[in-house]
Design a protein around this motif. Structure first.
Motif, PDB file in Angstrom:
ATOM      1  N   MET A   1      43.106  43.238  56.728  1.00 30.16           N
ATOM      2  CA  MET A   1      42.110  43.575  57.760  1.00 30.16           C
ATOM      3  C   MET A   1      42.259  42.648  58.958  1.00 30.16           C
ATOM      4  O   MET A   1      42.414  41.440  58.806  1.00 30.16           O
ATOM      5  CB  MET A   1      40.689  43.435  57.196  1.00 30.16           C
ATOM      6  N   GLY A   2      42.241  43.224  60.162  1.00 28.50           N
ATOM      7  CA  GLY A   2      42.353  42.416  61.370  1.00 28.50           C
ATOM      8  C   GLY A   2      40.995  41.929  61.846  1.00 28.50           C
ATOM      9  O   GLY A   2      39.972  42.086  61.160  1.00 28.50           O
ATOM     10  N   GLU A   3      40.991  41.403  63.039  1.00 27.83           N
ATOM     11  CA  GLU A   3      39.751  40.885  63.630  1.00 27.83           C
ATOM     12  C   GLU A   3      38.884  42.041  64.116  1.00 27.83           C
ATOM     13  O   GLU A   3      39.338  42.927  64.837  1.00 27.83           O
ATOM     14  CB  GLU A   3      40.110  39.960  64.800  1.00 27.83           C
ATOM     15  N   THR A   4      37.608  42.057  63.720  1.00 27.86           N
ATOM     16  CA  THR A   4      36.672  43.110  64.146  1.00 27.86           C
ATOM     17  C   THR A   4      36.101  42.761  65.508  1.00 27.86           C
ATOM     18  O   THR A   4      35.547  41.687  65.702  1.00 27.86           O
ATOM     19  CB  THR A   4      35.534  43.273  63.121  1.00 27.86           C
ATOM     20  N   LYS A  34      40.481  44.757  66.523  1.00 27.23           N
ATOM     21  CA  LYS A  34      41.180  44.400  67.765  1.00 27.23           C
ATOM     22  C   LYS A  34      42.569  45.026  67.776  1.00 27.23           C
ATOM     23  O   LYS A  34      43.311  44.935  66.804  1.00 27.23           O
ATOM     24  CB  LYS A  34      41.292  42.874  67.847  1.00 27.23           C
ATOM     25  N   GLY A  35      42.894  45.691  68.888  1.00 28.13           N
ATOM     26  CA  GLY A  35      44.217  46.283  69.046  1.00 28.13           C
ATOM     27  C   GLY A  35      44.451  47.564  68.267  1.00 28.13           C
ATOM     28  O   GLY A  35      45.571  48.059  68.210  1.00 28.13           O
ATOM     29  N   LYS A  36      43.396  48.145  67.668  1.00 27.69           N
ATOM     30  CA  LYS A  36      43.537  49.367  66.872  1.00 27.69           C
ATOM     31  C   LYS A  36      42.814  50.537  67.538  1.00 27.69           C
ATOM     32  O   LYS A  36      41.996  50.358  68.441  1.00 27.69           O
ATOM     33  CB  LYS A  36      42.958  49.161  65.465  1.00 27.69           C
ATOM     34  N   THR A  37      43.132  51.750  67.066  1.00 25.94           N
ATOM     35  CA  THR A  37      42.474  52.953  67.581  1.00 25.94           C
ATOM     36  C   THR A  37      41.656  53.615  66.482  1.00 25.94           C
ATOM     37  O   THR A  37      42.179  53.927  65.409  1.00 25.94           O
ATOM     38  CB  THR A  37      43.509  53.963  68.122  1.00 25.94           C
ATOM     39  N   LEU A  38      40.372  53.818  66.771  1.00 25.10           N
ATOM     40  CA  LEU A  38      39.477  54.570  65.889  1.00 25.10           C
ATOM     41  C   LEU A  38      39.223  55.925  66.540  1.00 25.10           C
ATOM     42  O   LEU A  38      38.804  55.990  67.696  1.00 25.10           O
ATOM     43  CB  LEU A  38      38.150  53.821  65.719  1.00 25.10           C
ATOM     44  N   ALA A  39      39.479  56.999  65.807  1.00 22.29           N
ATOM     45  CA  ALA A  39      39.160  58.345  66.303  1.00 22.29           C
ATOM     46  C   ALA A  39      37.866  58.813  65.658  1.00 22.29           C
ATOM     47  O   ALA A  39      37.700  58.704  64.440  1.00 22.29           O
ATOM     48  CB  ALA A  39      40.287  59.311  65.976  1.00 22.29           C
ATOM     49  N   ILE A  40      36.938  59.304  66.485  1.00 24.41           N
ATOM     50  CA  ILE A  40      35.708  59.916  65.979  1.00 24.41           C
ATOM     51  C   ILE A  40      35.839  61.416  66.220  1.00 24.41           C
ATOM     52  O   ILE A  40      35.980  61.864  67.364  1.00 24.41           O
ATOM     53  CB  ILE A  40      34.453  59.348  66.665  1.00 24.41           C
TER      54      ILE A  40
END
Length: 359
Positions: A1-4, A34-40
């Motif tokens: 898990m990365g940084e939230t 951080k640095g990730k993409t969340l799709a809703i």
């Protein structure tokens, strides 16, 4: 898990209307690394745009009411933030790309000046010369040819796809930590849509920006998302990595969305799959599972009690009674499975590796 960088906890948003209180967002939880993409992802009216606008507090209060929950950005609860505090955060830390570029751009101002305005507002030390130079660089970075000439032009002199690139350049002007893209490709044809999606991936790779991507199209998600939240009737009903959502979907609503992905190579006689029925009235939400009335696999308990969020894996959760140990085993419908496999096999650019992440 990365940084939230962003965490939404039990968010509930209601709207006062003449007909009654609309429960638009009903206990939403998710986090963004951080640095990730969340799709809703979800149909119109599922609450995805209300959720994204709530993060930036762009919803007028009233009629909106933040009834419950927290929106933690770098540990600070934005629900409790003042308008003055939000003015500093909007654009600077969290920026938004809207669906229609023509409504997002000022038709009376040259596009270069619109980008410069953002830089000069948020980067107080920047001179006009520096702002102009950076604006031209941004036009180049988002793939607009001849940026020096384009800098002087008005929005009406750009095509739809190029206007959306300008909107993205404006959103990136203050180097935000989070970029919220609300259906940024809906108004574009498929070729331009693919280019904008590639640009979004490039932005994420080069700038380490975190992205929340709002869409109704799960086909788009395969290209851009690390994590996917499927929304229905104001709730997140399934949450997992893109691999898990595509290869091991658990909620019947997710099956419906995946089965509804258009396939241009289908026989002309094959009808496009749709989800029967329509979303529930959120002035009077159903007692049980909100999707029960449209779910061919609904159990008796679906009409009586809301399902909890069952854990499928460390990163995968779904809100369906079908995951209860006592529920009958219902596999992903074969027609849906074939549609998913067909889509991914033809989509060479997908970020999902075929053959991984499924059962």
């Amino acid at each position: 898990m990365g940084e939230t960088i962003l965490e939404v906890k039990n968010l509930k948003i209601n709207f006062k209307t003449y007909a009654g209180l609309v429960q638009a967002v009903r206990g939403v939880d998710f986090s963004l690394e951080k640095g990730k993409t969340l799709a809703i992802v979800g149909e119109s009216g599922s609450g995805k745009s209300v959720t994204s606008n709530a993060i930036m507090k762009l919803i007028p209060q009233p009629p909106a009411i933040y009834a419950e929950g927290e929106i933690l950005f770098e540990g600070k609860d934005l629900v409790k933030a003042t308008e003055k505090e939000m003015t500093k955060i909007r654009g600077n830390d969290i920026a938004m790309i809207f669906q229609d570029p023509m409504t997002a751009l000022n038709p009376t101002m040259r596009v270069g000046k619109q980008i410069m305005e953002v830089i000069l507002k948020h980067k107080k030390a920047a001179t006009k010369e520096e702002a102009k130079k950076r604006a031209i660089e941004l036009l180049d970075e988002v793939g607009i040819p001849f940026p020096e000439q384009r800098f002087k032009q008005y929005p009406h002199e750009f095509s739809g796809g190029m206007r959306q690139r300008v909107v993205i350049a404006i959103a990136l002007a203050a180097e935000p930590k989070i970029l919220i893209a609300d259906e940024p490709t809906t108004a574009l044809d498929v070729t331009i849509q693919a280019q904008i999606l590639e640009l979004m991936k490039q932005i994420q790779r080069t700038s380490d920006t975190s992205i929340i991507f709002i869409t109704h199209d799960l086909g788009v998600v395969a290209n851009v998302a690390d994590t996917v939240a499927v929304m229905y009737a104001g709730q997140i009903v399934e949450y997992g990595t893109a691999n898990e959502i595509f290869y091991n979907p658990k909620h019947p609503y997710t099956w419906g969305l995946l089965g509804s992905m258009p396939d241009l190579d289908n026989d002309a006689d094959e009808l496009l799959r749709t989800i029967p029925g329509s979303p529930p009235d959120l002035i009077h939400p159903p007692v049980g599972d909100a999707f029960a009335a449209r779910n061919e696999f609904a159990l008796q308990i679906d009409y009586e009690q809301q399902p909890p969020m069952f854990q499928v894996s460390e990163t995968h959760f779904a809100k369906t009674w079908l995951l209860h140990p006592d529920a009958p085993h219902v596999p992903v419908p074969e027609a849906v499975r074939k549609r998913i496999e067909g889509y991914l096999e033809k989509n060479d650019e997908t970020s999902i590796e075929l053959g991984k992440g499924g059962e």
